[in-house]
Design a protein around this motif. Structure first.
Motif, PDB file in Angstrom:
ATOM      1  N   PRO A  55       0.825  -1.213   0.000  1.00 40.00           N
ATOM      2  CA  PRO A  55       0.000   0.000   0.000  1.00 40.00           C
ATOM      3  C   PRO A  55       0.863   1.267   0.000  1.00 40.00           C
ATOM      4  N   GLY A  56       0.624   2.115  -1.002  1.00 41.17           N
ATOM      5  CA  GLY A  56       1.299   3.399  -1.076  1.00 41.17           C
ATOM      6  C   GLY A  56       2.677   3.383  -1.695  1.00 41.17           C
ATOM      7  N   ALA A  57       3.196   2.221  -2.071  1.00 39.48           N
ATOM      8  CA  ALA A  57       4.586   2.135  -2.537  1.00 39.48           C
ATOM      9  C   ALA A  57       4.844   2.905  -3.828  1.00 39.48           C
ATOM     10  N   LEU A  66       6.806   3.581   4.288  1.00 35.99           N
ATOM     11  CA  LEU A  66       6.985   2.141   4.460  1.00 35.99           C
ATOM     12  C   LEU A  66       8.311   1.847   5.165  1.00 35.99           C
ATOM     13  N   PRO A  67       8.325   0.870   6.062  1.00 36.66           N
ATOM     14  CA  PRO A  67       9.599   0.493   6.693  1.00 36.66           C
ATOM     15  C   PRO A  67      10.513  -0.225   5.692  1.00 36.66           C
ATOM     16  N   ASP A  68      11.813  -0.124   5.941  1.00 37.69           N
ATOM     17  CA  ASP A  68      12.784  -0.800   5.080  1.00 37.69           C
ATOM     18  C   ASP A  68      12.493  -2.287   4.962  1.00 37.69           C
ATOM     19  N   ASP A  69      12.056  -2.914   6.049  1.00 35.71           N
ATOM     20  CA  ASP A  69      11.783  -4.357   6.021  1.00 35.71           C
ATOM     21  C   ASP A  69      10.709  -4.704   4.992  1.00 35.71           C
ATOM     22  N   SER A  70       9.715  -3.846   4.838  1.00 38.18           N
ATOM     23  CA  SER A  70       8.669  -4.102   3.845  1.00 38.18           C
ATOM     24  C   SER A  70       9.236  -4.025   2.432  1.00 38.18           C
ATOM     25  N   LEU A  71      10.063  -3.024   2.192  1.00 36.04           N
ATOM     26  CA  LEU A  71      10.660  -2.866   0.866  1.00 36.04           C
ATOM     27  C   LEU A  71      11.641  -3.997   0.580  1.00 36.04           C
ATOM     28  N   ARG A  72      12.402  -4.396   1.587  1.00 31.71           N
ATOM     29  CA  ARG A  72      13.322  -5.526   1.423  1.00 31.71           C
ATOM     30  C   ARG A  72      12.537  -6.818   1.202  1.00 31.71           C
ATOM     31  N   GLY A  73      11.405  -6.951   1.899  1.00 35.98           N
ATOM     32  CA  GLY A  73      10.562  -8.132   1.730  1.00 35.98           C
ATOM     33  C   GLY A  73       9.996  -8.255   0.316  1.00 35.98           C
ATOM     34  N   ALA A  74       9.829  -7.113  -0.349  1.00 39.42           N
ATOM     35  CA  ALA A  74       9.359  -7.133  -1.735  1.00 39.42           C
ATOM     36  C   ALA A  74      10.471  -7.550  -2.696  1.00 39.42           C
ATOM     37  N   ARG A  78      19.339  -3.593  -0.231  1.00 33.68           N
ATOM     38  CA  ARG A  78      19.546  -2.421   0.619  1.00 33.68           C
ATOM     39  C   ARG A  78      19.877  -1.163  -0.198  1.00 33.68           C
ATOM     40  N   PRO A  79      20.809  -1.258  -1.163  1.00 33.42           N
ATOM     41  CA  PRO A  79      21.084  -0.054  -1.962  1.00 33.42           C
ATOM     42  C   PRO A  79      19.857   0.430  -2.737  1.00 33.42           C
ATOM     43  N   LYS A  80      19.061  -0.497  -3.264  1.00 33.92           N
ATOM     44  CA  LYS A  80      17.877  -0.073  -4.017  1.00 33.92           C
ATOM     45  C   LYS A  80      16.829   0.553  -3.103  1.00 33.92           C
ATOM     46  N   VAL A  81      16.724   0.092  -1.864  1.00 29.66           N
ATOM     47  CA  VAL A  81      15.830   0.742  -0.895  1.00 29.66           C
ATOM     48  C   VAL A  81      16.285   2.184  -0.694  1.00 29.66           C
ATOM     49  N   ALA A  82      17.582   2.375  -0.498  1.00 31.60           N
ATOM     50  CA  ALA A  82      18.123   3.723  -0.290  1.00 31.60           C
ATOM     51  C   ALA A  82      17.882   4.596  -1.527  1.00 31.60           C
ATOM     52  N   HIS A  83      18.099   4.031  -2.714  1.00 29.95           N
ATOM     53  CA  HIS A  83      17.900   4.794  -3.945  1.00 29.95           C
ATOM     54  C   HIS A  83      16.429   5.146  -4.143  1.00 29.95           C
ATOM     55  N   ALA A  84      15.541   4.214  -3.835  1.00 30.60           N
ATOM     56  CA  ALA A  84      14.102   4.484  -3.958  1.00 30.60           C
ATOM     57  C   ALA A  84      13.687   5.605  -3.010  1.00 30.60           C
ATOM     58  N   ARG A  85      14.244   5.607  -1.819  1.00 29.43           N
ATOM     59  CA  ARG A  85      13.921   6.675  -0.849  1.00 29.43           C
ATOM     60  C   ARG A  85      14.464   8.034  -1.328  1.00 29.43           C
ATOM     61  N   LEU A  86      15.671   8.035  -1.888  1.00 32.04           N
ATOM     62  CA  LEU A  86      16.219   9.277  -2.430  1.00 32.04           C
ATOM     63  C   LEU A  86      15.368   9.795  -3.586  1.00 32.04           C
ATOM     64  N   LEU A  87      14.900   8.886  -4.420  1.00 32.57           N
ATOM     65  CA  LEU A  87      14.026   9.270  -5.524  1.00 32.57           C
ATOM     66  C   LEU A  87      12.723   9.862  -4.989  1.00 32.57           C
TER      67      LEU A  87
END
Length: 195
Positions: A55-57, A66-74, A78-87
């Motif tokens: 939801p909301g991604a 969203l918490p990092d764990d949810s994004l990692r679970g998808a 880790r680098p892509k989570v950071a890049h997605a947050r920067l975006l």
């Protein structure tokens, strides 16, 4: 443009009609580009499907919540989570807006985790720009080498030089070369997988 290059003209005869692939503009389109970087199209499609289900991604504010764990679970590293947050931060701050090709590529590539290739892919597939050529794409280089009978894949600089003759429709040339490569290798496009 196709008529001026007989090699490009043969692609449709061999590979059939050109599918017109697109990506969502805005945040979802660039987020999809981050997901697809450096992995197979099949893996990217699986991760994209799981990410879309969160939801909301696909909204900057939703992804940031969203918490990092949810994004990692998808399936995001880790680098892509950071890049997605920067975006997401860049979209929320309004630093990415409609510009000319060179300005847009520079602005997108300035976001950590997004490079020139990602910016060019975004302009080509999401914004449907007519004259963009991602010369750093390995499949484009391999397709051009096969099509033109080159001894080896051209490096990005040489491929850019080759693509100059396809102005002002280098995006169409890129689409044809990818179509040719998928035909030769049997590899599916990211869009061929349900998300």
């Amino acid at each position: 443009m196709i008529g001026a290059d007989p090699d490009l003209a043969t692609i449709l005869e061999r590979a059939g009609p050109l599918p017109w692939r697109t990506r969502a503009p805005g945040f979802p389109g660039l987020l999809q580009a981050i997901v697809a970087q450096m992995i197979s199209n099949q893996a990217a499609a699986a991760i994209w499907g799981r990410l879309r289900a969160l939801p909301g991604a696909l909204r900057p504010d939703g992804l940031l919540a969203l918490p990092d764990d949810s994004l990692r679970g998808a399936g995001l590293s880790r680098p892509k989570v950071a890049h997605a947050r920067l975006l997401a931060d860049a979209f929320q701050s309004g630093t990415l807006e409609a510009m000319g090709n060179d300005e847009a590529i520079a602005a997108i590539a300035s976001v950590k985790g997004l490079g020139i290739w990602t910016a060019e892919i975004y302009l080509l597939f999401a914004l449907q720009r007519l004259d963009v050529f991602p010369a750093g794409d390995i499949a484009l280089a391999a397709a051009a080498a096969e099509l033109k009978g080159l001894a080896a894949r051209p490096d990005p600089k040489a491929l850019r030089v080759l693509a100059e003759s396809w102005r002002p429709a280098r995006s169409l040339a890129a689409r044809l070369l990818w179509h040719h490569w998928r035909y030769l290798t049997g590899r599916p496009a990211l869009d061929d997988f349900p998300a």
